[in-house]
Every structure is written in C-alpha cells, then in structure tokens.
Design a protein around this motif. Structure first.
Motif, short mmCIF file in Angstrom:
data_model
loop_
_atom_site.label_atom_id
_atom_site.label_comp_id
_atom_site.label_asym_id
_atom_site.label_seq_id
_atom_site.Cartn_x
_atom_site.Cartn_y
_atom_site.Cartn_z
N PHE A 73 27.05 32.15 16.84
CA PHE A 73 26.24 33.35 17.08
C PHE A 73 24.74 33.05 16.89
N ASP A 74 24.40 32.42 15.76
CA ASP A 74 22.99 32.15 15.51
C ASP A 74 22.44 31.06 16.41
N ASN A 77 21.69 33.28 19.49
CA ASN A 77 20.73 34.37 19.34
C ASN A 77 19.46 33.99 18.60
N TYR A 78 19.51 32.94 17.80
CA TYR A 78 18.28 32.52 17.14
C TYR A 78 17.73 31.24 17.76
N MET A 81 17.55 31.70 21.77
CA MET A 81 16.74 32.85 22.19
C MET A 81 15.35 32.86 21.59
N GLN A 82 15.18 32.28 20.39
CA GLN A 82 13.89 32.43 19.72
C GLN A 82 13.16 31.13 19.43
N VAL A 84 13.90 27.72 20.77
CA VAL A 84 13.73 26.77 21.88
C VAL A 84 12.79 27.36 22.92
N GLU A 85 11.82 26.57 23.37
CA GLU A 85 10.91 27.03 24.41
C GLU A 85 11.69 27.40 25.67
N TYR A 86 11.50 28.60 26.13
CA TYR A 86 12.18 29.11 27.33
C TYR A 86 13.70 29.12 27.20
N TRP A 88 15.35 31.54 26.00
CA TRP A 88 15.72 32.90 26.45
C TRP A 88 15.89 32.92 27.97
N LEU A 89 15.00 32.16 28.66
CA LEU A 89 15.06 32.17 30.13
C LEU A 89 16.36 31.55 30.60
N HIS A 92 19.24 33.97 29.81
CA HIS A 92 19.28 35.13 30.71
C HIS A 92 19.71 34.70 32.12
N TYR B 179 16.44 36.47 10.73
CA TYR B 179 15.61 35.71 11.67
C TYR B 179 14.13 35.78 11.31
N LYS B 254 10.37 37.41 22.36
CA LYS B 254 9.89 36.79 23.60
C LYS B 254 9.60 37.83 24.67
N GLU B 257 6.38 37.28 26.69
CA GLU B 257 6.49 36.07 27.51
C GLU B 257 7.41 36.32 28.70
#
Lengths: 419, 288
Positions: A73-74, A77-78, A81-82, A84-86, A88-89, A92, B179, B254, B257
C-alpha cells in the motif's frame, strides 16, 4: 544458404540477412485493408497503443512496487505517488489506461458483432479476440489487487470465493488459488507474478495469433462486401488507386489511425491529469482491512454486467440455492460470447446488422441490456434494484437462447423462404 | 457524415454508462446529507459576554490545569503523553490554541456538557463517564463563568496559525499523518481501548473521502457515519478549512504539478492530432 553479396547500404545488408523489404511489404505496404471502413476499425490500433502504454508504465511502476502486504500500500501511495519523480503520472497512466482499454475492447467487440465480423471464415479472429478479453480480465483483476486497498482486497476475497461454488473441488480450489485460507500475502505475491509475467506473456502471444488470424480471411468492411483482394491490390499497384477497393496498411490506413489515436490520447491525457478518479475507486485509498467489510462491494465498471448476472438470481428456485443458480448464470455469461460464431445460424450471409432486421433489434436490445446490467451491478441489490437486476439477467440469458432461432429465420428469408 | 453519426452513437452510450456507474450510483450509495453547521445550532448560543481577566481566575479555580496544559501561559501539561494515555485513554489537548480553532458556542457547550457537545452519548454514560469532567460552576452564574473561560482562552490564543499547526492541535491526539511523519500523541494500545477501534491514518484520507465528504464529516461525524467513535471536534469554519487544506497538501501533494503538466500533455496531443489529420487528408486525397 542464400548468396550474400557486398551490401549497398544498411537496408540492403539487413535485407540479405532478414528479408526486411519482404517483411515490410507483407506486414505494411502490401497488407491490404478495405477502403470502405469507418473509424471503428481503428479501435484495434488504439488497443495496441493502450496496451503498449500499459506495458511501459507498468515497467516503471515495477521498479518501486513491493509485493508484500506490509509494504504494498505505501509503496504505491507514498513511494510511487509522492516520492518518485512523476511516479503519480505513471500510476495514473497505468490506472486510467487499464480502465479505458476495456471501454475500447467493448467498442471493438460490439463493432465485430454489428458488422458480422465473427462469421464465415473469421471465426478464429473472434475466438482469439474473446480469449484476449478473458486474459485482459484476469490481467486487470490481478493488477487491481496489487495496491492492497480496501476494495481490491474485498473484491479479491469475493472473486476467489466464487470458485468455491464449483462442485466437489470448490473448497480445495479456493485454497489452492489463494495459497492460503484467506486472501493473504501468498495471494498477493502470486497475483503479482501473474500480473507482471505470465498473463502479459499469454496476452502478447494471443495478440500475435489474433493479428495473424486476420491475414487469410482479411478484415471485414462496412458493407461486409466480399472483395477479391488480389484483383483489388493489383489495381492499386497499377496506379488505379481511386478505383481500387483496398488501401495498403502503411501509410494509407495508418494515416487515419494516427489521427484516431491522436484524438483518443488527447482525451486520455485529460482523464489522466484531471479526471483520474473515475478509474480509481476512492475506497482503495484506504489500506486493506480484513476486519472491516466495506459497505458495498463491487468490481470495477467493466465487470459490473457479469457481476450483476451473478447476483441477479437472489432467490432459490425449485430447491436450487440462489447462489448456485447465480454461479451457473455467471458461467454462462462468461462463455456464451465465445460461442457467438456458432450461435448465429445465418452462417453464409455476412452483413451489417442494419441489413438483418431481426438481428438488428437483437443487437440493440443486447447493448441496452448490458448497460442496464452494468449500472445495476453497482447499485445496492435491494428492493426494486434487485428485481431490475433479475429482469435484466433473464433478458440477457433469453437473448442468447433466441439468437440461433432468429438467425435461422433470417437465413431462410435470405434463401427466399419467407415473405 | 456517417462517421460522425457513428461517433455520436458511441459517445452517447459511453456517456450513459459513465453517468450510471459514477454520479448516479454514488448518489444512491451515499445519500445527500445536510450541509455543515458551523454555528452548532443544536447546542444553543449564549448571550453572555465573557470577561477574559475573570475567566483566567475561573479557569484556574475550575481545575482545568489538572489535566490540560496551556503552553502559551507557561502552564505545562501535568502528565507526559504515556501517563496521560494510560489515565484518560487519550492525551488531553493543550489549550493554547483552543480559543482560535474551536467555535465559541461549541467551547461553551463542551465545558458544560462534554458528551453532548462531542456527540459521544452513545459511548459514554453514568457507568462509563467521559474522561473530561463536566463543569458545574463555582457558585455564580454558570453561563457567565463559562463565557469568561471561553473569553480567556480566546484572549491567549494566537491570532494566526498555519494549516499544519491547526491539524496538529485538532487531530493529532488520535490520528497519524504518516506521510508527513506526524504520529498520534496518544499511546496506540490505550487509544485502541478508548476508541474501540484504531483511528485511521489520515495521510491520503483526502483521496479516499474527498473534500465534500470531509466538510460534513469533520463538522459532525455522526451525520455521515452513525455510531462512529469519532467525536464532533467543533472546529470553526476557518480552522476546518485549514485542516482540509493540510490534508490535501499531504495526501495530494502533486496536484499543482499534475494540473500544470496536464495542459502541456493535452496541448501536445492536440498538435499531434491536427498534424495527423493534415497528413491523413493529404494521403487519402490520392485514394478517394
């Protein structure tokens, strides 16, 4: 061995060793596509693009994902998503394309049904396509579970439990699939393997067979017109491009596909950046909790219709438990599309639905019924909702029972046997 | 023309499916609730005007500092977190910022009857009393005394607080924000026993619940989740918005961004599509 001469250039060097020119001809410049097709035929290429997007984004996610119930999970979601550069991209993109790919698969399937592309000589295309659909479903389900969110955990619990309904071996089978008595770490790790290795391999193989199966019978067209591809191709090569009824895959057909893919990806990136929530159930942003059941358990939208068939029978009939009837209906729903080419008894006559009056009605009833099943598959199955679900399930099953009958009637009409 | 007709059919059915499984299904599964009430009307508003100086005396005489610390007034908490957790089940809040983040009417009602203001009557009763003792007054006009205490708390509270500080003062006693490396001040075992369940980590709660739900839930948890052990905390509208803003900052960091990149990606694809269209027209001119 062929005689190897001094090459005049890189292409020639490769051509002598790999026959690249021949390969390009067979695959691209002299692979003939009927001219009379619309943008729905571009869905195959859109699917291919989306599948590539899934593989590439999946590889990036794989670098940071941890298949361990304490870390999964982390790590999503961490870390992804938070931190690593991009990240989240990539996440998604992966999540949205997994959802969108099913929309395109359904459009692709219904296009095939509407234009009769599963019939007479094209059965293998349909069968490999349906096998792909099945594999994509397994791929989607195994991937859905990986972030170890609340809904993915409970969906896994419910779906694996379904195998318990199989007579005699059910219970043992459930334990074997889960690798434990509950959905647990062993389940996560094996689903991870399925998702990133075994199923993608099978899918790649099936895609190759699916493409190859198009070669001999060729792709269908809007009017289901029988073309003599050799004659038409010769016209094209002789420069009579306007007169010819075919175009080469590259560059003519693909130039249109590029445009369609462009439109699709524009919408896709809008979804990725501004509307990703439709593809990510908010309940999955809560970590899995085996002590707390969510208020409503439902699968992702693309499984809702078959889920509603599963729970459509909510009462016992003639001493058979509702659960067992539901399971049988669910099994029926999942194999019946496979048999499509054999249920349509109007075998010799390939035509679009609007030229087959009974089948035309049948097609739209099926489409609307599946949408009703999809919507009610998400709603709580109480009161009137349960009855709508039951009705839609009955309609769904009946449609496939009457399909051979109405197509047989139409076949007779085509032979002048009716007025 | 025919392709546009087909496109319209495809778009229509896609839209119907989307509407059915997203907005429609969600409206059925999560019935609409009344909007947040930041006046706390059910608790009644007091007409009394408090006197901060008198309130300071009343505050001391009432024995508030037996459990609460007030750091800004040089009154440290009487117990460390571990002992407080063991004694009360949850660490009592430091009251330095209470006057700034909680609603005035709510504070008055809380001092007079904690279980009612907190909406935890389903958990605490005479056999299991709430750890915060009800204030019965020092013999004068109870409402005036309470108004004085509230005025005192408001007078010592800082005028501005950043979002993270509001969150820490209002939520951190029970909830983790993993977090952002903020952990609950209460011992987990004690908290579990006190609440009946471990309060969830709030790191990405903004994504699982969304802004709208949180607005009504924090304001009155029972309205969204009847029977929950989460008390009504009584945050003022401003303070609650700060808490939600902080949750968004941590759980969806984010966002800026993502939106910025979104325009660029879409712009790129629009350009690609236009060029692809021009190329298609050029190529198909020869075959049509």
């Amino acid at each position: 061995m062929a005689e190897i001469k001094k090459a005049t250039g890189l292409i020639d060097w490769l051509d002598q060793r790999l026959a690249v020119n021949k390969f390009i001809k067979v695959m691209m410049t002299e692979y003939w596509i009927p001219k009379n097709i619309n943008f729905l035929w571009a869905m195959g290429v859109v699917l291919m693009v989306l599948f590539m997007v899934l593989i590439v984004s999946g590889i990036f996610l794989l670098m940071y994902y941890k298949p361990d119930i304490k870390l999964a999970f982390d790590s999503v979601n961490y870390t992804i998503m938070q931190e690593v550069e991009y990240g989240w991209l990539w996440r998604h993109i992966h999540g949205v394309s997994a959802s969108v790919i099913f929309l395109v698969i359904y459009i692709h399937m219904f296009t095939g049904i509407y234009y009769g592309s599963y019939k007479k000589g094209r059965e293998i295309i349909w069968l490999t396509g349906m096998a792909l659909f099945g594999m994509f479903s397994a791929e989607a389900f195994s991937g859905y579970m990986l972030p170890w969110g609340q809904m993915s955990y409970w969906a896994a619990q419910v779906i694996t439990n379904l195998f318990g309904g199989i007579p005699f071996i059910g219970e043992a089978l459930v334990v074997w699939i889960r690798g434990d008595f509950l959905v647990a770490d062993a389940t996560l790790t094996r689903f991870f393997m399925l998702h990133v290795l075994l199923l993608p391999l099978v899918i790649l193989l099936l895609i190759a067979v699916h493409f190859y199966s198009l070669r001999i019978p060729h792709v269908n067209n809007q009017e289901a017109e029988e073309l003599d591809f050799d004659v038409e191709a010769k016209k094209y090569l002789d420069g009579k491009k306007v007169e010819s009824k075919v175009v080469p895959f590259w560059p003519v057909f693909l130039s249109k596909d590029f445009f369609v893919v462009g439109v699709a990806l524009t919408i896709f990136f809008y979804l990725v950046c501004f509307h990703f929530d439709f593809a990510m159930d908010p309940i999955n942003f809560e970590p899995a909790n085996n002590m707390k059941t969510p208020a409503h358990i439902y699968p992702e939208w693309y499984f809702l219709w078959s889920y509603e068939v599963l729970r459509g029978f909510f009462f016992d009939i003639g001493g058979i438990a509702a659960m067992d009837i539901g399971l049988a209906a669910f099994g029926f729903a999942n194999v019946i599309f496979m048999l499509f080419p054999f249920l349509d008894r109007d075998t010799d006559h390939v035509a679009p639905a609007h030229k087959r009056p009974l089948f035309f009605v049948w097609f739209w009833v099926l489409l609307v019924d599946m949408i009703v099943l999809t919507v009610y598959g998400k709603l709580p199955p109480t009161g009137a909702n349960a009855w709508v679900g039951f009705g839609a399930t009955i309609v769904f099953i009946s449609l496939f029972i009457v399909l051979p009958i109405i197509t047989k009637m139409e076949a007779k009409c085509n032979n002048g046997g009716c007025k | 023309m025919r392709e546009l007709k087909i496109l319209a059919v495809v778009a229509f059915f896609t839209a119907v499916v989307y509407w059915g499984v997203e907005p429609f299904a969600h409206s059925q599964m999560h019935p609409h609730v009344a909007p947040a009430d930041f006046a706390f009307k059910d608790l009644g508003a007091t007409e009394k005007k408090g006197d901060a100086a008198k309130g300071a005396e009343t505050f001391l005489s009432a024995g508030c500092i037996g459990c609460h610390g007030v750091a800004v007034a040089n009154m440290p908490a009487p117990m460390d977190n571990a002992s407080a957790s063991a004694t009360f089940g949850v660490t009592p809040p430091d009251l330095s910022s209470a006057g700034a983040i909680y609603d005035k009417n709510y504070l008055a009602a809380l001092i007079k009857d904690p279980t009612k203001a907190l909406k935890v009557e389903h958990k605490f009763n005479e056999t299991r009393p709430h750890p915060m003792i009800q204030f019965f007054g020092l013999g004068g006009d109870l409402d005036q005394e309470v108004a004085d205490i509230v005025a005192y708390l408001q007078s010592i509270a800082p005028t501005t607080l950043d979002d993270k500080k509001v969150y820490a003062d209002a939520c951190q006693r029970c909830h983790d924000m993993k977090y952002d490396k903020l952990m609950s001040t209460t011992d987990k075992t004690a908290l579990m026993a006190y609440m009946g369940t471990l309060p969830p980590d709030l790191s990405i709660m903004i994504r699982s619940k969304g802004r709208d739900y949180l607005t009504t839930f924090i304001n009155n948890p029972q309205k969204q989740l009847a029977g929950t052990s989460m008390p009504r905390v009584g945050l003022s509208e401003k303070a609650q918005n700060q808490v939600v803003a902080y949750m968004e900052k941590v759980g969806d960091r984010k966002k800026a961004e993502r939106e910025d990149l979104g325009y660029k990606l879409i712009g790129y694809m629009v350009l690609f599509t236009l060029l692809a269209y021009a190329w298609k027209v050029k190529i198909w001119k020869e075959v049509h």
